[in-house]
Design a protein around this motif. Structure first.
Motif, PDB file in Angstrom:
ATOM      1  N   UNK A 173       0.845  -1.277  -0.077  1.00  0.00           N
ATOM      2  CA  UNK A 173       0.079  -0.143   0.041  1.00  0.00           C
ATOM      3  C   UNK A 173       0.821   1.195  -0.137  1.00  0.00           C
ATOM      4  N   UNK A 174       0.505   2.106  -0.896  1.00  0.00           N
ATOM      5  CA  UNK A 174       1.397   3.545  -0.811  1.00  0.00           C
ATOM      6  C   UNK A 174       0.022   4.677  -0.609  1.00  0.00           C
ATOM      7  N   UNK A 175       0.739   5.475   0.541  1.00  0.00           N
ATOM      8  CA  UNK A 175      -0.249   6.542   0.828  1.00  0.00           C
ATOM      9  C   UNK A 175       0.428   7.818   1.358  1.00  0.00           C
ATOM     10  N   UNK A 176      -0.099   8.892   1.344  1.00  0.00           N
ATOM     11  CA  UNK A 176       0.600  10.189   1.871  1.00  0.00           C
ATOM     12  C   UNK A 176       0.075  10.612   3.223  1.00  0.00           C
ATOM     13  N   UNK A 177       1.207  11.310   3.829  1.00  0.00           N
ATOM     14  CA  UNK A 177       0.969  12.012   5.294  1.00  0.00           C
ATOM     15  C   UNK A 177       1.392  13.428   5.001  1.00  0.00           C
ATOM     16  N   UNK A 178       0.453  14.442   5.497  1.00  0.00           N
ATOM     17  CA  UNK A 178       0.725  15.939   5.226  1.00  0.00           C
ATOM     18  C   UNK A 178       0.952  16.428   6.523  1.00  0.00           C
ATOM     19  N   UNK A 179       2.109  17.132   6.539  1.00  0.00           N
ATOM     20  CA  UNK A 179       2.512  17.948   7.908  1.00  0.00           C
ATOM     21  C   UNK A 179       2.451  19.461   7.422  1.00  0.00           C
ATOM     22  N   UNK A 180       1.480  20.189   8.164  1.00  0.00           N
ATOM     23  CA  UNK A 180       1.310  21.627   7.881  1.00  0.00           C
ATOM     24  C   UNK A 180       1.406  22.637   9.445  1.00  0.00           C
ATOM     25  N   UNK A 181       2.428  23.342   9.374  1.00  0.00           N
ATOM     26  CA  UNK A 181       2.650  23.785  10.585  1.00  0.00           C
ATOM     27  C   UNK A 181       3.489  25.455  10.444  1.00  0.00           C
ATOM     28  N   UNK A 182       3.370  25.973  11.305  1.00  0.00           N
ATOM     29  CA  UNK A 182       4.021  27.534  11.070  1.00  0.00           C
ATOM     30  C   UNK A 182       4.995  27.641  12.092  1.00  0.00           C
ATOM     31  N   UNK A 211      -4.569  -2.352  14.034  1.00  0.00           N
ATOM     32  CA  UNK A 211      -5.813  -2.875  13.298  1.00  0.00           C
ATOM     33  C   UNK A 211      -6.619  -1.684  12.495  1.00  0.00           C
ATOM     34  N   UNK A 212      -6.293  -1.869  11.256  1.00  0.00           N
ATOM     35  CA  UNK A 212      -7.080  -1.031  10.221  1.00  0.00           C
ATOM     36  C   UNK A 212      -6.283   0.547  10.085  1.00  0.00           C
ATOM     37  N   UNK A 213      -4.961   0.081  10.837  1.00  0.00           N
ATOM     38  CA  UNK A 213      -4.359   1.536  10.692  1.00  0.00           C
ATOM     39  C   UNK A 213      -2.982   1.525  10.735  1.00  0.00           C
ATOM     40  N   UNK A 214      -2.006   2.520  10.215  1.00  0.00           N
ATOM     41  CA  UNK A 214      -0.826   2.545  10.072  1.00  0.00           C
ATOM     42  C   UNK A 214      -0.401   3.864  11.111  1.00  0.00           C
ATOM     43  N   UNK A 215       0.374   3.794  12.091  1.00  0.00           N
ATOM     44  CA  UNK A 215       0.666   4.803  12.975  1.00  0.00           C
ATOM     45  C   UNK A 215       2.020   5.268  12.598  1.00  0.00           C
ATOM     46  N   UNK A 216       2.130   6.473  12.757  1.00  0.00           N
ATOM     47  CA  UNK A 216       3.524   7.427  12.051  1.00  0.00           C
ATOM     48  C   UNK A 216       3.731   8.341  13.058  1.00  0.00           C
ATOM     49  N   UNK A 217       5.121   8.652  13.482  1.00  0.00           N
ATOM     50  CA  UNK A 217       5.618   9.633  14.197  1.00  0.00           C
ATOM     51  C   UNK A 217       6.800  10.027  14.156  1.00  0.00           C
ATOM     52  N   UNK A 218       7.413  11.045  14.231  1.00  0.00           N
ATOM     53  CA  UNK A 218       8.795  11.515  14.155  1.00  0.00           C
ATOM     54  C   UNK A 218       8.814  13.144  14.192  1.00  0.00           C
ATOM     55  N   UNK A 219      10.252  13.580  13.621  1.00  0.00           N
ATOM     56  CA  UNK A 219      10.436  15.037  13.666  1.00  0.00           C
ATOM     57  C   UNK A 219      10.723  15.320  12.396  1.00  0.00           C
ATOM     58  N   UNK A 220      10.292  16.577  12.045  1.00  0.00           N
ATOM     59  CA  UNK A 220      10.558  17.302  10.981  1.00  0.00           C
ATOM     60  C   UNK A 220      11.438  18.468  11.100  1.00  0.00           C
ATOM     61  N   UNK A 236      20.374  36.329   8.227  1.00  0.00           N
ATOM     62  CA  UNK A 236      19.702  35.443   9.486  1.00  0.00           C
ATOM     63  C   UNK A 236      19.464  34.024   9.360  1.00  0.00           C
ATOM     64  N   UNK A 237      19.225  33.192  10.260  1.00  0.00           N
ATOM     65  CA  UNK A 237      18.764  31.673  10.162  1.00  0.00           C
ATOM     66  C   UNK A 237      18.049  31.275  11.244  1.00  0.00           C
ATOM     67  N   UNK A 238      17.036  30.239  10.884  1.00  0.00           N
ATOM     68  CA  UNK A 238      16.230  29.729  11.822  1.00  0.00           C
ATOM     69  C   UNK A 238      16.216  28.333  11.820  1.00  0.00           C
ATOM     70  N   UNK A 239      16.233  27.657  12.867  1.00  0.00           N
ATOM     71  CA  UNK A 239      16.561  26.222  12.899  1.00  0.00           C
ATOM     72  C   UNK A 239      15.421  25.741  13.983  1.00  0.00           C
ATOM     73  N   UNK A 240      14.615  24.854  13.440  1.00  0.00           N
ATOM     74  CA  UNK A 240      13.257  24.407  14.536  1.00  0.00           C
ATOM     75  C   UNK A 240      13.273  22.731  14.136  1.00  0.00           C
ATOM     76  N   UNK A 241      12.505  22.072  15.278  1.00  0.00           N
ATOM     77  CA  UNK A 241      12.109  20.915  15.343  1.00  0.00           C
ATOM     78  C   UNK A 241      10.619  20.599  15.324  1.00  0.00           C
ATOM     79  N   UNK A 242      10.153  20.252  14.329  1.00  0.00           N
ATOM     80  CA  UNK A 242       8.420  20.048  14.154  1.00  0.00           C
ATOM     81  C   UNK A 242       8.014  18.517  14.613  1.00  0.00           C
ATOM     82  N   UNK A 243       7.754  18.293  15.715  1.00  0.00           N
ATOM     83  CA  UNK A 243       7.446  16.873  16.039  1.00  0.00           C
ATOM     84  C   UNK A 243       5.947  16.600  15.269  1.00  0.00           C
ATOM     85  N   UNK A 244       5.894  15.474  14.880  1.00  0.00           N
ATOM     86  CA  UNK A 244       4.443  15.075  14.032  1.00  0.00           C
ATOM     87  C   UNK A 244       4.100  13.569  14.653  1.00  0.00           C
TER      88      UNK A 244
END
Length: 523
Positions: A173-182, A211-220, A236-244
């Motif tokens: 199975x192929x699928x996508x997961x979207x991460x939107x943040x600011x 059962x019936x799902x694929x759980x996903x977590x990590x950091x962006x 300037x620069x910014x460095x952030x970690x976005x957990x999902x």
């Protein structure tokens, strides 16, 4: 007559693999609206596979490499140049058929951006394409025997069964997961005039079936270089970690399945936007992850291994079926601690950013497991005390080797290895050195091919009683090497239960030299 009850076993067998390395080389003109090139600071590339087509014993792969170059202009400012190089590569795969399943993995081995002149840059890259081929394999194996009266006889059938652990691919199975943040700027940062450079990287991604799902977590991990607002504003620069974390609906998934999941970024976008006060102090992050999921299901299958009758002559048709069983599923962590010294280290004021790529050079099967050798390619972006070259980048390769424990592994084992960078840090130390600490995840699924004899058909006919009468009714027998009660019972036209009862045995295990009394059975 006898009828076999059969079960169809659907498997995907590894058929082979092939590797091709291609070189991309092109020149790009700097647009008139951009400053002349004085020095290239950073370059990055992303590979996109557009199509994969099975042809006669080869795979046609079409894709492109998108690249981005951050350079310092002759006027001292930073500029970004981007472009694409298309490629089309036929890869020979002997024995490939159109129905086979083909999986393509790609790796950017090397990317080199150079200066031809102030208005022209060269981009050279080496890409490795690896093709893995699986083919569907259906096997019908007997699991039970059904006896029906024939010519007034009911066959007395003795059966020997064998349990086989079979790992089958339950689903793809192929699928996508979207991460939107600011991301919001801290109070000491100036407003954003425009973004010069951005990076999105995945860290510590884990997947887990329920059962019936694929759980996903990590950091962006998000890294941005931007031009501050206002005249003479510094870079300037910014460095952030976005957990999902989240879940993907996959209706046929069950918790007991063994997953092999490839997760990669297929879309990433960062855009500056105004905050509630109308000032450009926020950045919208939009990322799309693609999950290529393959899930195995383990099944303990009972197959008929042998059968005979005490009142009929049976003829067996046999064959060989090869199965895969899961030898091990091992998620290992390889920790790296290394001190490196960069050129002109005494000029480094501050490390801005570090990012790394894991590259596996070689895997070797040994008695104690799978030995993995590779390099961690690390890029370090830093500020210098040289006003003419305030931002510089260094690239270093840190070799590593690791043993993934896999008891029972051998040269026939099929190893599916996924590697990823889980953690990375680079810290200035005394004496102009930098300490790099990293954790590499090595996810191994090892499948062991096992071939078993199976019964594919049976014929039965009346017994030749003349031959049966030639066998002695009672015989004394000394167990020979390689004997089992089943082999002895079949040879002397009796049953295992009869031998055990006659000889007062409580265990079906016999050893060479044991003495048995055998009584022929006649129905």
């Amino acid at each position: 007559m006898l009828e076999l009850v059969k079960k169809n076993i659907h498997m995907n067998r590894w058929k082979g693999n092939a590797t091709s390395q291609i070189t991309l080389d092109d020149d790009f003109i700097v647009p008139d609206s951009m400053d002349d090139v004085e020095q290239i600071i950073l370059s990055s590339g992303e590979i996109t596979i557009d199509s994969v087509k099975n042809q006669a014993e080869r795979v046609a792969v079409r894709g492109k490499m998108d690249f981005t170059i951050l350079y310092r202009g002759t006027e001292g400012g930073l500029c970004t140049l981007g472009g694409s190089i298309n490629f089309e590569e036929p890869i020979n795969v002997p024995g490939l058929e159109e129905k086979d399943f083909v999986q393509i993995s790609c790796e950017l081995e090397d990317l080199n951006a150079g200066i031809i002149n102030s208005r022209k840059s060269s981009v050279k890259a080496i890409i490795t394409l690896q093709v893995k081929v699986e083919t569907a394999n259906d096997v019908e194996a007997a699991i039970e025997v059904d006896t029906k009266p024939a010519s007034g006889d009911t066959p007395n059938v003795e059966t020997l069964r064998k349990n086989v652990d079979v790992a089958t691919i339950a689903l793809r199975h192929k699928d996508t997961f979207r991460i939107k943040d600011s991301i919001s700027l801290s109070g000491n940062k100036p407003n954003i005039d425009h973004i010069l450079w951005s990076e999105l990287k995945l860290r510590g991604v884990t997947t887990r079936p329920v059962d019936g799902k694929m759980m996903l977590d990590g950091d962006l991990m998000v890294f941005i270089i931007y031009q501050g607002e206002g005249e003479n504003a510094p870079i300037q620069w910014i460095e952030e970690s976005i957990p999902f974390s989240g879940e993907i609906e996959v209706s046929d998934v069950t918790e007991d399945m063994v997953p092999v999941v490839m997760v990669r970024l297929v879309h990433k976008d960062i855009e500056a936007k105004p905050d509630a006060d109308g000032e450009m102090r926020e950045a919208d992050v939009d990322a799309v992850l693609e999950l290529d999921m393959k899930l195995y299901k383990e099944e303990d299958m009972e197959l008929l291994n042998d059968l005979y009758s005490t009142n009929r002559d049976l003829g067996l048709q046999t064959g060989e079926a090869c199965f895969d069983k899961i030898l091990t599923k091992n998620m290992s962590k390889c920790k790296i601690v290394e001190k490196i010294t960069l050129d002109y280290a005494d000029r480094i004021l501050q490390i801005c950013h570090s990012e790394g790529t894991v590259k596996i050079d070689e895997t070797e099967v040994k008695e104690d497991g799978l030995h993995v050798e590779g390099v961690l390619e690390i890029k370090i972006l830093y500020m210098t005390s040289d006003d003419t070259q305030p931002i510089q980048c260094a690239v270093e390769d840190i070799p590593f080797h690791f043993l993934i424990e896999a008891p029972g592994i051998n040269q026939d084992t099929i190893c599916q290895l996924n590697s990823s960078l889980e953690q990375l840090s680079a810290v200035m130390m005394g004496g102009g050195s930098i300490e790099v600490k990293a954790t590499i995840s090595l996810d191994l699924l090892a499948l062991q091919p096992v071939c078993e004899q199976i019964i594919t058909g049976v014929t039965d006919s009346p017994m030749d009683f003349n031959n049966l009468q030639k066998l002695p009714g009672i015989v004394g027998y000394i167990v020979q090497p390689g004997d089992s009660l089943w082999k002895i019972a079949k040879k002397f036209h009796t049953t295992v239960d009869t031998i055990m009862t006659t000889n007062g045995l409580t265990d079906s295990i016999v050893k060479p030299g044991d003495r048995l009394i055998l009584v022929k059975e006649v129905s």
